[in-house]
Write a protein that holds these residues in place. Sequence first.
Motif, PDB file in Angstrom:
ATOM      1  N   THR A  52      48.387   1.992 -11.485  1.00  0.00           N
ATOM      2  CA  THR A  52      47.896   1.985 -10.307  1.00  0.00           C
ATOM      3  C   THR A  52      48.361   3.847 -10.297  1.00  0.00           C
ATOM      4  OG1 THR A  52      50.135   2.345  -9.484  1.00  0.00           O
ATOM      5  CG2 THR A  52      49.020   0.500  -8.686  1.00  0.00           C
ATOM      6  N   SER A  53      48.766   4.549 -12.004  1.00  0.00           N
ATOM      7  CA  SER A  53      48.525   6.159 -11.359  1.00  0.00           C
ATOM      8  C   SER A  53      48.212   5.994 -13.027  1.00  0.00           C
ATOM      9  CB  SER A  53      49.859   7.029 -11.285  1.00  0.00           C
ATOM     10  OG  SER A  53      50.408   8.060 -11.668  1.00  0.00           O
ATOM     11  N   LYS A  54      48.200   6.736 -13.578  1.00  0.00           N
ATOM     12  CA  LYS A  54      47.798   7.186 -15.098  1.00  0.00           C
ATOM     13  C   LYS A  54      48.418   7.985 -14.744  1.00  0.00           C
ATOM     14  CE  LYS A  54      42.188   8.614 -14.444  1.00  0.00           C
ATOM     15  NZ  LYS A  54      41.742   9.927 -14.784  1.00  0.00           N
ATOM     16  N   ASP A  55      49.620   9.115 -14.298  1.00  0.00           N
ATOM     17  CA  ASP A  55      50.599   9.668 -14.412  1.00  0.00           C
ATOM     18  C   ASP A  55      52.362   8.185 -14.921  1.00  0.00           C
ATOM     19  OD1 ASP A  55      50.100  12.021 -14.569  1.00  0.00           O
ATOM     20  OD2 ASP A  55      49.781  11.861 -12.259  1.00  0.00           O
ATOM     21  N   CYS A  56      51.790   6.939 -15.280  1.00  0.00           N
ATOM     22  CA  CYS A  56      53.203   6.151 -15.155  1.00  0.00           C
ATOM     23  C   CYS A  56      53.659   6.368 -17.049  1.00  0.00           C
ATOM     24  CB  CYS A  56      52.541   5.163 -15.315  1.00  0.00           C
ATOM     25  SG  CYS A  56      53.351   3.876 -15.715  1.00  0.00           S
ATOM     26  N   LYS A  57      54.852   6.225 -16.559  1.00  0.00           N
ATOM     27  CA  LYS A  57      55.266   6.410 -18.128  1.00  0.00           C
ATOM     28  C   LYS A  57      54.679   5.967 -19.104  1.00  0.00           C
ATOM     29  CE  LYS A  57      60.014   8.423 -16.660  1.00  0.00           C
ATOM     30  NZ  LYS A  57      61.564   7.529 -15.866  1.00  0.00           N
ATOM     31  N   ALA A  58      54.930   4.062 -18.800  1.00  0.00           N
ATOM     32  CA  ALA A  58      53.942   2.891 -20.031  1.00  0.00           C
ATOM     33  C   ALA A  58      52.906   3.456 -20.461  1.00  0.00           C
ATOM     34  CB  ALA A  58      54.513   1.967 -19.216  1.00  0.00           C
ATOM     35  N   ILE A  59      52.338   3.774 -19.736  1.00  0.00           N
ATOM     36  CA  ILE A  59      50.280   4.120 -19.983  1.00  0.00           C
ATOM     37  C   ILE A  59      50.678   5.391 -20.816  1.00  0.00           C
ATOM     38  CG2 ILE A  59      49.381   5.212 -17.111  1.00  0.00           C
ATOM     39  CD1 ILE A  59      47.284   3.251 -18.112  1.00  0.00           C
ATOM     40  N   LEU A  60      51.142   6.391 -20.726  1.00  0.00           N
ATOM     41  CA  LEU A  60      51.221   7.137 -20.985  1.00  0.00           C
ATOM     42  C   LEU A  60      51.796   7.167 -22.633  1.00  0.00           C
ATOM     43  CD1 LEU A  60      53.234  10.051 -18.938  1.00  0.00           C
ATOM     44  CD2 LEU A  60      50.806   9.474 -19.311  1.00  0.00           C
ATOM     45  N   LYS A  61      52.358   6.260 -23.123  1.00  0.00           N
ATOM     46  CA  LYS A  61      52.585   5.660 -24.760  1.00  0.00           C
ATOM     47  C   LYS A  61      51.789   4.850 -25.178  1.00  0.00           C
ATOM     48  CE  LYS A  61      57.621   4.951 -23.266  1.00  0.00           C
ATOM     49  NZ  LYS A  61      58.741   3.830 -22.910  1.00  0.00           N
ATOM     50  N   CYS A  62      50.114   5.346 -24.258  1.00  0.00           N
ATOM     51  CA  CYS A  62      49.294   4.600 -24.548  1.00  0.00           C
ATOM     52  C   CYS A  62      48.526   4.763 -25.580  1.00  0.00           C
ATOM     53  CB  CYS A  62      48.098   4.593 -23.694  1.00  0.00           C
ATOM     54  SG  CYS A  62      46.776   3.896 -23.895  1.00  0.00           S
ATOM     55  N   GLN A  63      48.034   4.163 -27.320  1.00  0.00           N
ATOM     56  CA  GLN A  63      47.972   5.538 -28.095  1.00  0.00           C
ATOM     57  C   GLN A  63      45.915   5.001 -28.561  1.00  0.00           C
ATOM     58  OE1 GLN A  63      49.953   4.336 -31.620  1.00  0.00           O
ATOM     59  NE2 GLN A  63      51.233   5.437 -30.938  1.00  0.00           N
ATOM     60  N   HIS A  64      45.644   4.112 -27.275  1.00  0.00           N
ATOM     61  CA  HIS A  64      44.579   3.959 -27.296  1.00  0.00           C
ATOM     62  C   HIS A  64      44.107   4.552 -26.277  1.00  0.00           C
ATOM     63  CE1 HIS A  64      44.600   0.566 -30.307  1.00  0.00           C
ATOM     64  NE2 HIS A  64      45.747   0.721 -29.682  1.00  0.00           N
ATOM     65  N   THR A  65      42.452   4.592 -25.830  1.00  0.00           N
ATOM     66  CA  THR A  65      41.863   4.863 -24.527  1.00  0.00           C
ATOM     67  C   THR A  65      42.256   4.144 -23.226  1.00  0.00           C
ATOM     68  OG1 THR A  65      39.505   4.804 -25.855  1.00  0.00           O
ATOM     69  CG2 THR A  65      39.573   5.395 -23.337  1.00  0.00           C
ATOM     70  N   ILE A  66      42.583   5.251 -22.626  1.00  0.00           N
ATOM     71  CA  ILE A  66      43.022   4.840 -20.820  1.00  0.00           C
ATOM     72  C   ILE A  66      42.199   4.617 -19.807  1.00  0.00           C
ATOM     73  CG2 ILE A  66      44.411   5.013 -18.824  1.00  0.00           C
ATOM     74  CD1 ILE A  66      46.207   6.809 -20.797  1.00  0.00           C
ATOM     75  N   LYS A  67      41.258   3.190 -19.600  1.00  0.00           N
ATOM     76  CA  LYS A  67      40.112   3.236 -18.948  1.00  0.00           C
ATOM     77  C   LYS A  67      40.222   2.975 -17.639  1.00  0.00           C
ATOM     78  CE  LYS A  67      37.633   1.289 -22.730  1.00  0.00           C
ATOM     79  NZ  LYS A  67      36.406   0.231 -23.289  1.00  0.00           N
TER      80      LYS A  67
END
Length: 86
Positions: A52-67
């Motif tokens: 629900t947030s671009k600032d989530c700790k989990a999504i910040l570890k994404c090494q691909h494109t965040i869509k």
Amino acid sequence: MRIVLIFNNMKALIIGILAFTSLSMLPGYYQKTTKQDIVYFCDNGKTVVYHTSKDCKAILKCQHTIKEMSLADAKKKGLRKCKLCK
């Protein structure tokens, strides 16, 4: 004759406005996406969660494109909400 023509045109205009107004009040007639309806996911080809947030700790570890996508589309794809997102 001219007065009758003007009256008929105004009558048609009023009917058209009323019809449009009543149609636009129907649920689902138009969908307005709000900020709350947008979710994010890591486009790594195997994700099963949305954030629900671009600032989530989990999504910040994404090494691909965040869509981003709508919440409804995320649910249709079977994605579940991230446990870290509030």
